[in-house]
Design a protein around this motif. Structure first.
Motif, mmCIF file in Angstrom:
data_model
loop_
_atom_site.group_PDB
_atom_site.id
_atom_site.type_symbol
_atom_site.label_atom_id
_atom_site.label_comp_id
_atom_site.label_asym_id
_atom_site.label_seq_id
_atom_site.Cartn_x
_atom_site.Cartn_y
_atom_site.Cartn_z
ATOM 1 N N LYS A 68 71.894 87.746 60.160
ATOM 2 C CA LYS A 68 71.417 87.429 61.499
ATOM 3 C C LYS A 68 69.958 87.017 61.523
ATOM 4 C CE LYS A 68 75.153 87.942 63.864
ATOM 5 N NZ LYS A 68 75.760 86.800 64.536
ATOM 6 N N GLY A 69 69.370 86.767 60.375
ATOM 7 C CA GLY A 69 68.012 86.250 60.373
ATOM 8 C C GLY A 69 66.978 87.351 60.341
ATOM 9 N N PRO A 70 65.771 87.032 59.888
ATOM 10 C CA PRO A 70 64.713 88.030 59.733
ATOM 11 C C PRO A 70 64.035 88.346 61.054
ATOM 12 C CG PRO A 70 63.951 85.891 59.007
ATOM 13 C CD PRO A 70 65.376 85.711 59.434
ATOM 14 N N GLY A 71 64.267 89.517 61.560
ATOM 15 C CA GLY A 71 63.520 89.959 62.727
ATOM 16 C C GLY A 71 64.003 89.450 64.059
ATOM 17 N N LEU A 72 65.121 88.765 64.150
ATOM 18 C CA LEU A 72 65.623 88.300 65.435
ATOM 19 C C LEU A 72 66.461 89.409 66.063
ATOM 20 C CD1 LEU A 72 66.738 84.593 64.898
ATOM 21 C CD2 LEU A 72 64.650 85.458 65.909
ATOM 22 N N ASP A 73 66.004 89.879 67.193
ATOM 23 C CA ASP A 73 66.774 90.921 67.860
ATOM 24 C C ASP A 73 67.846 90.284 68.742
ATOM 25 O OD1 ASP A 73 65.472 89.974 70.115
ATOM 26 O OD2 ASP A 73 63.914 91.524 70.036
ATOM 27 N N ALA A 74 68.581 91.124 69.443
ATOM 28 C CA ALA A 74 69.696 90.633 70.253
ATOM 29 C C ALA A 74 69.213 89.685 71.346
ATOM 30 C CB ALA A 74 70.452 91.821 70.855
ATOM 31 N N ASN A 75 68.071 89.989 71.959
ATOM 32 C CA ASN A 75 67.554 89.124 73.022
ATOM 33 C C ASN A 75 67.162 87.748 72.488
ATOM 34 O OD1 ASN A 75 67.876 91.144 74.949
ATOM 35 N ND2 ASN A 75 65.808 91.960 74.631
ATOM 36 N N GLN A 76 66.530 87.715 71.313
ATOM 37 C CA GLN A 76 66.124 86.441 70.731
ATOM 38 C C GLN A 76 67.333 85.604 70.325
ATOM 39 O OE1 GLN A 76 63.531 88.130 67.711
ATOM 40 N NE2 GLN A 76 61.737 87.227 68.693
ATOM 41 N N LEU A 77 68.358 86.264 69.797
ATOM 42 C CA LEU A 77 69.570 85.539 69.431
ATOM 43 C C LEU A 77 70.241 84.948 70.666
ATOM 44 C CD1 LEU A 77 71.022 87.997 66.764
ATOM 45 C CD2 LEU A 77 70.134 85.705 66.347
ATOM 46 N N ALA A 78 70.264 85.713 71.746
ATOM 47 C CA ALA A 78 70.856 85.211 72.988
ATOM 48 C C ALA A 78 70.027 84.055 73.546
ATOM 49 C CB ALA A 78 70.959 86.344 74.005
ATOM 50 N N ASP A 79 68.690 84.168 73.467
ATOM 51 C CA ASP A 79 67.814 83.102 73.953
ATOM 52 C C ASP A 79 67.992 81.838 73.122
ATOM 53 O OD1 ASP A 79 65.390 82.119 75.493
ATOM 54 O OD2 ASP A 79 64.609 82.009 73.456
ATOM 55 N N LEU A 80 68.131 82.000 71.806
ATOM 56 C CA LEU A 80 68.344 80.850 70.925
ATOM 57 C C LEU A 80 69.642 80.132 71.280
ATOM 58 C CD1 LEU A 80 67.660 79.178 68.390
ATOM 59 C CD2 LEU A 80 68.857 80.910 67.044
ATOM 60 N N ALA A 81 70.714 80.882 71.469
ATOM 61 C CA ALA A 81 72.003 80.275 71.805
ATOM 62 C C ALA A 81 71.940 79.573 73.162
ATOM 63 C CB ALA A 81 73.093 81.340 71.804
ATOM 64 N N CYS A 84 69.799 76.274 72.912
ATOM 65 C CA CYS A 84 70.496 75.223 72.167
ATOM 66 C C CYS A 84 71.656 74.644 72.974
ATOM 67 C CB CYS A 84 71.004 75.781 70.836
ATOM 68 S SG CYS A 84 69.687 76.105 69.633
ATOM 69 N N ALA A 85 72.281 75.471 73.801
ATOM 70 C CA ALA A 85 73.417 75.003 74.598
ATOM 71 C C ALA A 85 72.997 73.958 75.628
ATOM 72 C CB ALA A 85 74.093 76.184 75.282
ATOM 73 N N LYS A 86 71.776 74.052 76.138
ATOM 74 C CA LYS A 86 71.312 73.103 77.168
ATOM 75 C C LYS A 86 70.142 72.254 76.672
ATOM 76 C CE LYS A 86 68.462 76.767 79.228
ATOM 77 N NZ LYS A 86 68.174 77.557 80.439
ATOM 78 N N LEU A 87 70.053 72.076 75.357
ATOM 79 C CA LEU A 87 68.908 71.372 74.775
ATOM 80 C C LEU A 87 68.827 69.925 75.249
ATOM 81 C CD1 LEU A 87 66.620 72.144 72.862
ATOM 82 C CD2 LEU A 87 67.978 71.270 70.962
ATOM 83 N N GLU A 88 69.966 69.293 75.458
ATOM 84 C CA GLU A 88 69.960 67.889 75.863
ATOM 85 C C GLU A 88 69.537 67.695 77.314
ATOM 86 O OE1 GLU A 88 70.253 65.539 73.714
ATOM 87 O OE2 GLU A 88 70.603 67.044 72.160
ATOM 88 N N GLN A 89 69.434 68.766 78.094
ATOM 89 C CA GLN A 89 68.991 68.665 79.490
ATOM 90 C C GLN A 89 67.543 69.121 79.679
ATOM 91 O OE1 GLN A 89 72.224 70.320 78.903
ATOM 92 N NE2 GLN A 89 72.959 68.213 79.033
ATOM 93 N N LEU A 90 66.872 69.517 78.594
ATOM 94 C CA LEU A 90 65.498 70.027 78.689
ATOM 95 C C LEU A 90 64.494 68.932 78.356
ATOM 96 C CD1 LEU A 90 65.855 73.473 76.843
ATOM 97 C CD2 LEU A 90 65.996 73.035 79.293
#
Length: 260
Positions: A68-81, A84-90
């Protein structure tokens, strides 16, 4: 020669002799059978447990989850997902979590913040392919946003694009956007100093005259510049300013009716 046999009666104790104290027979210590000595028993010792931490002490951070990557907690993983899901609208400001009024220092600070968290080099050893792809896509867009927004000219053009009616088509700074930006910068420069070599020469001399307060010479050089570029708005604007100053000077001298 054989020894005479000793009768049992000879081994019996002799009667005491009057006047002589009896002599006690020597005591022979009892000999125990040959048995090895027994080592004293050693009491068993319970394994030592570390003392509890004092109140208020900081507990060590938990190890990162495998894959799950170095130091990424549950909140960071959720934020990353989510990002990325709406990256084309940002737009680029939203990618860097910034307002459109952000300063160059704010933009640089935001880029370093995102790089420390999502730089792909921090995830090279993980086995989660989907997570790697998300990190790569987000960091690529973060770098792209920084490349555009750190440049004053590109940022100005980009803000105009994403606040206009064609926002959805202008979210990314493409090669066409690069060409448009260069053309706009060239046009702005031409408007400032002109396109004709002679016109630019007279205009630059007029600017020196204006800086020196020599409005009469500035008027003369601006008129010469306009002979080469009669539609140059910047030349006309500066000529009008020079003529205005000359009129003010003439009024101050009481010479408002002088024919020039």
């Amino acid at each position: 020669m054989s020894l005479p046999a000793i009768a049992p009666s000879d081994l019996s104790p002799r009667p005491p002799v009057p006047g002589i104290p009896p002599v006690a027979a020597p005591r022979v210590p009892a000999v125990s059978p040959l048995v090895p000595p027994i080592a004293p028993a050693i009491p068993s010792v319970a394994p030592m447990t570390p003392p509890p931490p004092p109140p208020g002490a900081l507990s060590p951070p938990p190890p990162p989850s495998a894959g799950k990557g170095p130091g990424l907690d549950a909140n960071q993983l959720a934020d990353l997902a989510s990002r990325c899901a709406k990256l084309e609208q940002l737009d680029y400001f939203e990618v860097l979590l910034l307002e459109r009024t952000a300063t160059p220092a704010d933009i640089k600070k935001a880029f370093y913040r995102e790089s420390r968290t999502y730089h792909p080099d921090r995830f090279f050893h993980i086995t989660d392919k989907q997570l790697k792809e998300q990190v790569h896509e987000l960091y690529k867009r973060v770098t792209e946003a920084y490349y555009v927004l750190r440049d004053d000219t590109k940022r100005k053009k980009y803000v105009s694009d994403v606040t206009g009616p064609e926002r959805a088509q202008k979210l990314r700074f493409t090669e066409a956007s690069e060409a448009e930006t260069k053309a706009a910068a060239k046009k702005e420069q031409e408007e400032q100093i002109g396109t004709h070599p002679k016109g630019r020469q007279f205009y630059q001399q007029a600017q020196k005259d204006i800086d020196a307060g020599n409005w009469s010479a500035a008027e003369r050089n601006l008129k010469m510049a306009l002979t080469y570029e009669p539609s140059n708005a910047r030349y006309k604007e500066n000529l009008a300013e020079a003529q205005k100053r000359l009129q003010e000077e003439a009024k101050g001298k009481g010479d408002s009716f002088k024919i020039r």
